[in-house]
Design an enzyme around this catalytic site. Structure first.
Site: not given
Length: 277
Positions: A135, A148
């Site tokens: 990401s 995360y």
């Protein structure tokens, strides 16, 4: 030429979009899912070229067993896509131990176990390619996504090291770094219980933006997947692949800021060297 692709987390989001695009291009797809029945229709549409495997990335023994089984019934697997994962939102203090442990077990440890399990088979077949779906959050950080980000920054460091270890065997990696993309990431986002103390903080602002839909999402899932597939099919892909204008701008700004910061520390850094060399 048609290839064989192994994709984790293929029931939704980028994983499902990738499976659909690859099948449309006549590739063979081995798709893992925690709930295989979620891929029933896709299996019926492509009975000869889709193999669905039950797998939970939080189960290391299950990962090893699945990888052994998949390589055992395929002459070669060309591309492994480590895609399975999910988002966890909440200020660090708001998160529970169970939420933290599950996030790390799935996004970080699960990807590590998958890659380690695949490496002996890729070595024996003379090489292969691994796509790790990370990401923009593997290079930058938003408030409220600390765990995360811990998993994404962690898996990027792991991959960058392993890529150097296995390059002599013809195994290479792509770290895909999409920005906010139109998938069901937000729907599947696990949210910690809110603490009033964080309402008027940056974490609270992000929480409100996610809740009211003002958190801007520019990325297109189909275009993102097409770019990943194109990179994976190229002769010399980049180690890191930023995807989407948000990812490009946020990553480039973060890297520039870090470079400026470290350049400002040159004297201090050099002063820490041994003086007897």
């Amino acid at each position: 030429m048609p290839k064989t692709w192994f994709i984790t987390g293929a029931t939704s989001g980028l994983g499902l979009e990738m499976a659909q695009q690859l099948l449309a291009e006549n590739h063979k797809v081995i798709a893992t899912a925690r709930r295989p029945d979620a891929l029933t229709q896709l299996s019926q549409d492509h009975p000869a070229r889709l193999d669905v495997v039950q797998l939970d990335l939080a189960d290391p023994d299950g990962i090893a067993s699945a990888v052994d089984s998949v390589f055992g019934r395929n002459e070669r697997i060309d591309v492994i896509v480590s895609n399975a994962g999910y988002g966890l939102f909440g200020a660090a203090e708001e998160l529970t131990k169970a939420q933290i442990d599950r996030q790390i077990a799935t996004n970080l440890a699960g990807s590590i176990h998958l890659i380690r399990a695949a490496l002996p088979f890729l070595r024996r077949q003379g090489g292969g390619r691994i796509v790790q779906v990370s990401s923009e959050g593997g290079q930058i950080a938003y408030p409220g996504f600390s765990l995360y980000h811990a998993t994404k920054w962690g898996i990027e460091g792991f991959v960058e090291s392993v890529a150097q270890e296995v390059a002599p065997f013809g195994i290479d990696f792509i770290i895909a770094e999409p920005g906010p993309t139109g998938t069901n990431f937000g729907v599947n986002l696990v949210r910690a219980e809110r603490m009033d103390a964080y309402d008027e903080t940056p974490a609270g602002a992000v929480r409100r933006a996610i809740g009211d839909g003002s958190f801007e999402i520019k990325g297109d899932a189909a275009r993102t997947v097409a770019a990943i597939i194109s990179a994976a099919e190229s002769e010399t892909p980049p180690l890191r692949l930023a995807l989407g204008s948000t990812a490009y701008s946020s990553i480039s700004q973060a890297l520039s800021a870090r470079l400026d910061a470290v350049e400002a520390q040159r004297e201090v850094a050099n002063s820490a060297d041994r003086q007897d060399l």
